[in-house]
Design a protein around this motif. Structure first.
Motif, mmCIF file in Angstrom:
data_model
loop_
_atom_site.group_PDB
_atom_site.id
_atom_site.type_symbol
_atom_site.label_atom_id
_atom_site.label_comp_id
_atom_site.label_asym_id
_atom_site.label_seq_id
_atom_site.Cartn_x
_atom_site.Cartn_y
_atom_site.Cartn_z
ATOM 1 N N ALA A 237 0.815 -1.214 0.000
ATOM 2 C CA ALA A 237 0.000 0.000 0.000
ATOM 3 C C ALA A 237 0.849 1.264 0.000
ATOM 4 O O ALA A 237 0.605 2.193 -0.781
ATOM 5 N N GLU A 238 1.860 1.309 0.848
ATOM 6 C CA GLU A 238 2.668 2.520 0.934
ATOM 7 C C GLU A 238 3.498 2.738 -0.326
ATOM 8 O O GLU A 238 3.740 3.880 -0.735
ATOM 9 N N ALA A 239 3.931 1.641 -0.964
ATOM 10 C CA ALA A 239 4.673 1.768 -2.222
ATOM 11 C C ALA A 239 3.772 2.332 -3.314
ATOM 12 O O ALA A 239 4.188 3.174 -4.125
ATOM 13 N N LEU A 240 2.516 1.873 -3.335
ATOM 14 C CA LEU A 240 1.570 2.391 -4.320
ATOM 15 C C LEU A 240 1.248 3.860 -4.048
ATOM 16 O O LEU A 240 1.162 4.676 -4.976
ATOM 17 N N ARG A 241 1.102 4.198 -2.771
ATOM 18 C CA ARG A 241 0.877 5.609 -2.416
ATOM 19 C C ARG A 241 2.026 6.491 -2.906
ATOM 20 O O ARG A 241 1.801 7.561 -3.487
ATOM 21 N N ALA A 242 3.250 6.044 -2.660
ATOM 22 C CA ALA A 242 4.418 6.835 -3.044
ATOM 23 C C ALA A 242 4.490 7.003 -4.556
ATOM 24 O O ALA A 242 4.841 8.082 -5.063
ATOM 25 N N LEU A 243 4.151 5.935 -5.282
ATOM 26 C CA LEU A 243 4.203 6.009 -6.744
ATOM 27 C C LEU A 243 3.151 6.972 -7.279
ATOM 28 O O LEU A 243 3.438 7.815 -8.144
ATOM 29 N N MET A 244 1.934 6.892 -6.757
ATOM 30 C CA MET A 244 0.888 7.789 -7.223
ATOM 31 C C MET A 244 1.151 9.231 -6.797
ATOM 32 O O MET A 244 0.749 10.179 -7.481
#
Length: 467
Positions: free
Chosen positions: A121-128
């Motif tokens: 989740a946090e990796a996806l947040r950072a990417l977006m």
């Protein structure tokens, strides 16, 4: 010319074979090492500052592997590996930003794979976060992600909605237990239903579902039942693909017994039955193998002739630039196509070795390619094309190619079989001819014949079966 009604078996015998899916032209079979990062950087530099781009992120990880899948995927057990891969996606995107500048307009962002929700989740947040920081997302931008209903982390659909995703695509393929067992994908109808309901509850407006015909042990009756049950969930779009059995490229498919697979005649019957069920349920046929509810933007685009086709399939995205981010991802630019290193390990090594884009192969497009690519795309999207007018005529004039007499002659068998109508320079594929769109498009493909001649008759086919 009068139409001669041909038995289905005769049509299969005439038109079966191996053909590209025409998600690009030239197709990926024409890619070579002649195109690398320097060429792509030149193409990027030539883009006007006002030119919008689309973004595609490829995540090649799954929680478990399905035997039928022909994609380049693997199981990544360690969260640290998935986080590291997300960092590489962010770094590659930054390299594109360095070449293009910040705040390029973006109307489409898609995550595919694999199963993109394997990203933490946090990796996806950072990417977006960097997508929104470095690019200017249009107010009505489509943000889409592929899901495996068996492996959606708790709260993930709410997170996707929070991050702005407004469309999800669910892999289903078939709901028959015997077919699922043979494919190594056990997925209950309830899992699919619950995932659809959770997406709707989270506020995600668009729901797509993928189905496949031609799988082991499928029958006309079983596939009709799958179509009926899935249609009852009212997904906005359905993609109904024909299974591509390519065990020489994907070893996992060797686990599927060949004798369990339907022949081409049976596959065509399965396709026809599924089509009948979905149309009766209120879906509009779109292109070769998609269906949409009448209100869906894809159905409207198909109706008004603005639908397009790229490496992700049929789309409402009219952008001429698609930046493919991640292992094996393919980028599309006006001058050509470029593919990244295919394996995750090779992609990571390329990213670590230099600050260049991790491109390993591709193909430049000639003026003739652009003309023929436009013809093929309109056939695949509109079930027809006008050769002497509109964008095709403009491109043909630019490339010095406007005489398609040989192609019109080669299309006569399709007219004879009731699959195609030709009036002057206007082609119109009949509803009966819809399953044969790839065959008709291939008549305009000068690369396919050359590749077939180079490979020789005994070589492994480069493409999946046409039917």
């Amino acid at each position: 010319m009068s139409v001669v009604e041909q038995p289905q078996a005769d049509l299969v015998a005439r038109y079966s074979g191996n053909l590209p899916r025409y998600t690009s032209y030239p197709t990926a079979a024409s890619f070579t090492a002649a195109v690398g990062s320097p060429q792509v950087e030149q193409w990027l530099a030539a883009l006007p500052a006002s030119e919008p781009v689309s973004l595609y992120f490829h995540v090649p990880f799954c929680d478990e592997l399905c035997r039928f899948c022909g994609c380049n995927t693997s199981v990544m057990r360690h969260e640290s590996g998935r986080v590291a891969y997300a960092d590489l996606l962010r770094e590659e995107l930054h390299r594109y930003v360095q070449a293009l500048g910040v705040q390029r307009r973006v109307g489409h962002v898609q995550f595919g794979g694999g199963t993109p929700t394997t990203l933490p989740a946090e990796a996806l947040r950072a990417l977006m976060r960097v997508v929104r920081l470095w690019f200017s997302l249009e107010p009505q931008a489509e943000l889409s992600m592929e899901l495996d209903p068996r492996h959606v982390p708790p709260g993930r659909l709410n997170l996707l909605a929070e991050l702005g995703f407004n469309r999800v695509s669910l892999g289903v393929q078939d709901i028959d237990p015997r077919v699922q067992e043979a494919c190594g994908r056990i997925q209950s109808f309830e899992q699919t239903r619950d995932c659809v309901q959770q997406a709707r509850a989270a506020g995600i407006a668009g729901v797509n579902i993928d189905l496949i015909y031609g799988l082991p042990y499928q029958t006309v009756q079983s596939i009709a039942e799958t179509a009926r049950q899935i249609a009852a969930l009212r997904p906005d779009r359905l993609a109904v693909f024909g299974y591509a059995h390519i065990p020489w490229k994907q070893k996992r498919q060797g686990l599927i017994p060949t004798e369990s697979l339907p022949d081409s005649t049976e596959r065509l019957a399965q396709r026809a039955r599924m089509d009948a069920v979905l149309v009766e349920a209120g879906y509009v046929p779109v292109g070769l193998d998609h269906y949409a509810l009448p209100h869906d933007p894809l159905a409207r685009a198909a109706q008004d002739g603005t639908m397009h086709r790229n490496f992700q399939g049929y789309t409402t995205d009219s952008c001429s630039v698609l930046l493919g981010i991640g292992a094996s991802a393919i980028s599309m630019l006006p001058e050509g196509f470029a593919q990244n290193e295919v394996s995750t390990a090779a992609y990571a090594r390329a990213m670590a070795a230099s600050s260049a884009l991790p491109v390993v192969r591709g193909v430049a497009r000639s003026a003739q390619d652009r003309t023929r690519g436009a013809i093929i795309e309109r056939i695949m999207c509109d079930m027809g094309v006008r050769l002497d007018g509109g964008p095709v005529a403009a491109l043909a004039h630019e490339g010095g190619e406007g005489d398609f007499a040989a192609e019109l002659h080669a299309l006569r068998p399709f007219v004879h079989d009731g699959l195609l109508q030709i009036e002057g320079a206007t082609l119109r594929v009949t509803e009966r001819g819809r399953p044969f769109l790839r065959n008709i498009a291939a008549v305009f493909d000068t690369h396919h014949a050359a590749l077939a001649a180079q490979a020789g008759e005994k070589a492994r086919p480069r493409f999946s079966g046409a039917l």
